[in-house]
Scaffold this active site. Structure first.
Site, PDB file in Angstrom:
ATOM      1  N   HIS A   1       0.862  -1.282  -0.065  1.00 18.34           N
ATOM      2  CA  HIS A   1       0.023   0.038   0.061  1.00 18.34           C
ATOM      3  C   HIS A   1       0.835   1.250  -0.082  1.00 18.34           C
ATOM      4  O   HIS A   1       0.664   2.177  -0.810  1.00 18.34           O
ATOM      5  CB  HIS A   1      -0.927   0.135   1.252  1.00 18.34           C
ATOM      6  CG  HIS A   1      -1.698   1.215   1.490  1.00 18.34           C
ATOM      7  ND1 HIS A   1      -1.233   2.443   2.371  1.00 18.34           N
ATOM      8  CD2 HIS A   1      -2.647   1.669   1.049  1.00 18.34           C
ATOM      9  CE1 HIS A   1      -2.132   3.225   2.313  1.00 18.34           C
ATOM     10  NE2 HIS A   1      -2.930   2.844   1.515  1.00 18.34           N
TER      11      HIS A   1
ATOM     12  N   GLU B   1       2.024   1.827  -3.308  1.00 17.50           N
ATOM     13  CA  GLU B   1       1.072   2.423  -4.121  1.00 17.50           C
ATOM     14  C   GLU B   1       1.038   3.987  -4.080  1.00 17.50           C
ATOM     15  O   GLU B   1       1.011   4.597  -5.035  1.00 17.50           O
ATOM     16  CB  GLU B   1      -0.340   1.928  -3.899  1.00 17.50           C
ATOM     17  CG  GLU B   1      -1.396   2.453  -4.539  1.00 17.50           C
ATOM     18  CD  GLU B   1      -2.593   2.775  -3.351  1.00 17.50           C
ATOM     19  OE1 GLU B   1      -2.934   4.015  -3.438  1.00 17.50           O
ATOM     20  OE2 GLU B   1      -3.280   1.994  -2.830  1.00 17.50           O
ATOM     21  N   HIS B   2       1.165   4.566  -2.781  1.00 17.46           N
ATOM     22  CA  HIS B   2       1.199   6.044  -2.676  1.00 17.46           C
ATOM     23  C   HIS B   2       2.423   6.543  -3.154  1.00 17.46           C
ATOM     24  O   HIS B   2       2.151   7.568  -3.983  1.00 17.46           O
ATOM     25  CB  HIS B   2       1.223   6.199  -1.197  1.00 17.46           C
ATOM     26  CG  HIS B   2      -0.068   6.162  -0.401  1.00 17.46           C
ATOM     27  ND1 HIS B   2      -0.337   7.382   0.449  1.00 17.46           N
ATOM     28  CD2 HIS B   2      -1.056   5.476  -0.352  1.00 17.46           C
ATOM     29  CE1 HIS B   2      -1.544   7.158   0.753  1.00 17.46           C
ATOM     30  NE2 HIS B   2      -2.033   5.719   0.422  1.00 17.46           N
TER      31      HIS B   2
ATOM     32  N   GLU C   1      -4.125   7.934   7.599  1.00 16.75           N
ATOM     33  CA  GLU C   1      -4.728   7.100   6.776  1.00 16.75           C
ATOM     34  C   GLU C   1      -5.408   5.870   7.928  1.00 16.75           C
ATOM     35  O   GLU C   1      -6.551   5.441   7.774  1.00 16.75           O
ATOM     36  CB  GLU C   1      -4.497   6.698   5.353  1.00 16.75           C
ATOM     37  CG  GLU C   1      -5.538   5.832   4.684  1.00 16.75           C
ATOM     38  CD  GLU C   1      -4.932   5.372   3.067  1.00 16.75           C
ATOM     39  OE1 GLU C   1      -3.740   5.727   3.019  1.00 16.75           O
ATOM     40  OE2 GLU C   1      -5.451   4.456   2.400  1.00 16.75           O
TER      41      GLU C   1
END
Lengths: 425, 427
Positions: free
Chosen positions: B66, B69-70, B142
């Site tokens: 993840h 991905e950022h 997040e």
């Protein structure tokens, strides 16, 4: 070719709108009832939306209704409420598969229309009252639905901001009413609410899908009978001027992350000269990844995962939302205020402006790819006094100038901050 | 170039595998927008792998897929590729799941430019020590946003209950502690392992000319000189069949308790048609057990144990699988007891053919409705393909199911030793 072709026919008190398109594999049918927001009936209408969807005279037990829907190839029946400016809208909707994709070709559209009419006109009632057992079950269901807002802290904080900011305006009313009022609504009173809705509301029916308009109109005319009614006047309160001093309300809860909500007021609403300019201003401020809020609160300062703004264009509110560490409150508020000042002071590039327009254009065109968005777009004709075609909207967005954006931003002022902060902070 | 028509759905798909291994699938549709996804077969569970050329297996920190991905959105000059998409009128986004990372855009103009941008940014890894540090603040928020969401907590809490060793139990975004260990170099190792074109699938749908797209993509890829490469090597730990934990109770600031139950899948190694048949069978069993048309559902409503939030779902992919059932309830303990009784009772009586036919019709309608959405088609097609299934074969597969398939799924999946529950009580 036009982006969107809508055919409209009026049958008594019903406006029937057909959008014939081969994009979708289902037909979406939405029946909307619009009335002015009123504190005496907001909760009752919410209860009505629950009750209508659960039982009819023909199918008094909810299971029977569910099974009929399943037999219609998984047709979905839903009901819901919306608050748009000072209008309260109850929607009943059915989506049903287009029979050309079904191996046995059962005719589904007509059955779906009949079922929707049954839900609206022939609920389970006796002697001027709804069925007591059904009402009591749905009272419980509605109370739980209303209370569950508390569990979604982002939504909860948004609702609390409006409570505080609009406490003197009709707009303060919650879309689904108030849990403490639910049990006080008798089956008789609910019956009255239903009759009044059928007789007085502004009523619109939308069909979107691969349907032949004349056939659809004929079928609608046969099953939906609404008497003619006088035009409705909904008084939109122009938003109050923002106070001299910003109101700050804080609440503590056991949250991991603080939820920051800032409410701004503007006197620019749908139909105004600067409405499109306000859309561009809002885009520049907080809708996109290049917007001021995302770039500065998130990318530059690393304070948040989300920081965005949304515009309530019928009421004249601009709401900013962000999730931050409670200790970073001052920093975040000051950065957000600075972003507004920057736009007011004209400190944005032509690139940012063009990018915003390109993305607004994209959102508009993309909305034509979903049956529900198509209906929402067309429904603006009912909500506002004017309607602008998709083609003209694209032109209008394009024509917005830098000076207009600055003017829109200048006519925006902070009113209230609601901060849901962690108990530890 | 391969063309496959699904006449009953009125859809035609064109696909091709490029020399470097990239799969390109195109579904022309007369929509305004074009929607494209470039998906890596790589997600939160792929945390143990052999980087290319390495001899040692690497155990990466939780949440790294993840995090990657950022960081993918960062360009070599330090700018953010969101800006480029924006200038081209496109909205870009990305998401990471248990076993996929997808990058996507939706655009109603400048489609070809945007498609090149999508391919180029995912194939241009660029980040610095400094930008990696900065991202930790954003992802930290997040993680905290999800921590405040009880529905998210309970869903992932139940999965974590079921699994002893399998990384499905870790949070997709990781924790503040685990992401603190992520470095620039670790991200590059993940990238080199999992982002070779042969581990990616490009799906394009919208008002497009398939031939022109294939040419554009082939040209774009040829320029980049990717060599053929062996498949990424990843390893999952052995996992017992039984649920690791029978139940967990936790407290949150909620208006009403919440409770989910579920069964862990014992043999999550099916692929292709076998997986599709099993997945559809378990979904139909769930519908017959707890669907809104069932006695059970209305009994639970009548006993005031459930409300409109009640729902169920079945997920199975290579190496993991589980059913999940539940929602808000004033009395979690009683609801758990009642649901268990209902499952046991259901096993004792023969399956109802009329209910089966109805449930199947309902699913067919649901699939047709889902096909209204380009997002659904692109994302689900990719998911099915990664499990050797074909999204467009769902309706025929449903029509081919027999009661016997449901019976097998019922006996096999709803096994008491695989049962687990997760409860959130009011603080």
């Amino acid at each position: 070719m036009a982006y969107l072709t809508e055919q409209v026919k009026t049958f008594g008190g019903l406006n029937c709108h057909v959008v014939s398109t081969d994009k979708f594999k289902t037909t979406t049918i939405i029946l909307r009832f619009k009335t002015p927001l009123d504190e005496r009936r907001v909760t009752a209408r919410a209860l009505l939306s629950h009750v209508l969807k659960n039982a009819t005279a023909e199918s008094p037990v909810p299971q029977q209704l569910e099974r009929r829907l399943d037999d219609l190839y998984g047709a979905t029946l839903s009901s819901g409420l919306a608050k748009k400016g000072n209008a309260h809208i109850l929607s009943l909707a059915i989506t049903v598969a287009n029979e050309r994709f079904i191996s046995d070709r059962t005719p589904l559209l007509e059955q779906a229309l009949n079922l929707l009419a049954e839900v609206a006109f022939r609920p389970l009632t006796r002697n001027g009252a709804f069925d007591k057992a059904v009402v009591s079950k749905q009272q419980r269901s509605l109370k739980q639905y209303i209370r569950s807002v508390y569990d979604d802290k982002i939504r909860y904080a948004n609702q609390r901001l409006i409570d505080e900011m609009c406490s003197q305006e009709i707009f303060r009313l919650h879309t689904y009413g108030y849990a403490e009022e639910v049990d006080g609504i008798s089956p008789e009173a609910l019956y009255e609410t239903w009759r009044t809705m059928l007789a007085q509301d502004k009523i619109d029916l939308y069909l979107v899908g691969q349907v032949e308009p004349e056939t659809a109109f004929e079928q609608v005319k046969n099953v939906f009978h609404f008497a003619e009614r006088p035009a409705q006047a909904i008084k939109e309160e122009r938003t109050l001027p923002a106070p001299e001093k910003v109101r700050i309300v804080e609440e503590r809860q056991a949250v991991a992350q603080g939820k920051l909500n800032m409410g701004f007021r503007t006197d620019i609403v749908l139909g105004d000269r600067l409405y499109d300019a306000f859309q561009v201003f809002n885009g520049l401020f907080g809708v996109f990844p290049h917007s001021k809020l995302f770039m500065n609160v998130r990318e530059k300062a690393s304070l948040a995962y989300y920081a965005s703004s949304s515009y309530e264009g019928l009421k004249g509110l601009l709401i900013v939302n962000s999730g931050i560490e409670s200790v970073n409150y001052d920093k975040a508020v000051s950065i957000i205020k600075d972003q507004l000042k920057d736009i007011q002071g004209g400190r944005f590039s032509k690139g940012e402006m063009d990018q915003t327009k390109a993305l607004l254009r994209n959102i508009l065109l993309e909305s034509l790819d979903s049956p529900f968005s198509i209906v929402n777009l067309l429904y603006q004709r009912v909500l506002g006094s004017t309607f602008t075609s998709v083609e003209d909207r694209l032109k209008n967005i394009d024509a917005v100038t830098r000076d207009e954006i600055i003017e829109a931003a200048k006519r925006t002022a902070l009113d209230t901050i609601f901060f849901l902060k962690s108990e530890a902070a | 170039m391969k063309t496959v028509s699904f006449s009953e759905l009125d859809e035609t798909m064109i696909e091709e595998r490029l020399p470097n291994g990239l799969d390109v699938c195109i579904l022309p549709k007369t929509f305004n927008k074009t929607y494209a996804t470039l998906t890596a077969k790589y997600g939160s569970i792929d945390n143990r792998f052999l980087p290319p050329g390495a001899r040692e297996w690497l155990q990466a920190p939780d949440g790294i897929a993840h995090f990657l991905e950022h960081k993918m959105f960062e360009m070599p000059d330090g700018s953010d590729v969101f800006q480029q998409f924006g200038r081209q009128g496109a909205q870009a986004n990305a998401f990471t799941s248990f076993n996929r990372t997808a990058y996507l855009f939706a655009a109603t103009s400048e489609f070809e430019k945007n498609l090149e941008t999508l391919l180029d940014f995912v194939q241009t890894p660029a980040w610095t020590d400094q930008s990696v540090e900065k991202e930790k603040g954003i992802i930290g928020q997040e993680i905290r946003m999800y921590a405040d969401n009880p529905d998210w907590r309970i869903y992932h809490g139940l999965i974590a209950n079921m699994y002893q060793n399998h990384p499905i139990k870790i949070d997709i975004a990781g924790t503040a502690e685990s992401i603190a260990q992520i470095t620039k170099d670790l991200l590059f190792e993940c990238y080199d392992t999992f982002y070779h074109p042969s581990n990616l699938l490009l799906f394009v749908t919208g008002p497009v000319d398939p031939k022109a797209i294939l040419e554009l993509v082939a040209r774009n890829q040829a320029k980049k000189g990717f060599r053929k490469k062996a498949a990424a090597r990843r390893r999952y730990p052995d996992e017992p069949k039984e649920a690791a934990k029978k139940s967990t109770v936790t407290h949150m600031d909620v208006s009403m308790p919440k409770c989910l139950i579920g069964y862990k899948e014992k043999k999550p190694f099916r692929q292709g048609e076998e997986l599709m048949r099993h997945e559809l069978s378990v979904s139909l069993v769930l519908e017959l057990l707890f669907g809104r048309g069932t006695e059970n559902y209305h009994t639970l409503i009548g006993e005031q144990l459930i409300d409109d939030s009640f729902g169920f779902d079945y997920t199975e992919e290579a190496s993991f699988g589980f059913s999940i059932i539940g929602g808000n309830t004033p009395d979690p303990e009683r609801l758990i007891g009642r649901m268990k009784e209902m499952v046991a009772g259901f096993k004792r009586v023969p399956l109802d053919k009329a209910a089966f036919d109805r449930a199947r019709k309902k699913q067919i309608g649901g699939i047709l409705r889902a096909f209204n959405s380009l997002e659904f088609i692109a994302n689900q097609f990719t998911r099915y393909r990664f499990n050797q299934m074909d999204l467009f074969r769902l309706i025929p597969a449903l029509e081919a199911l027999a009661l016997g398939d449901l019976k097998t799924a019922l006996e096999e999946h709803f096994d008491e030793t695989c049962f687990s529950s997760y409860t959130v009580l009011k603080k």
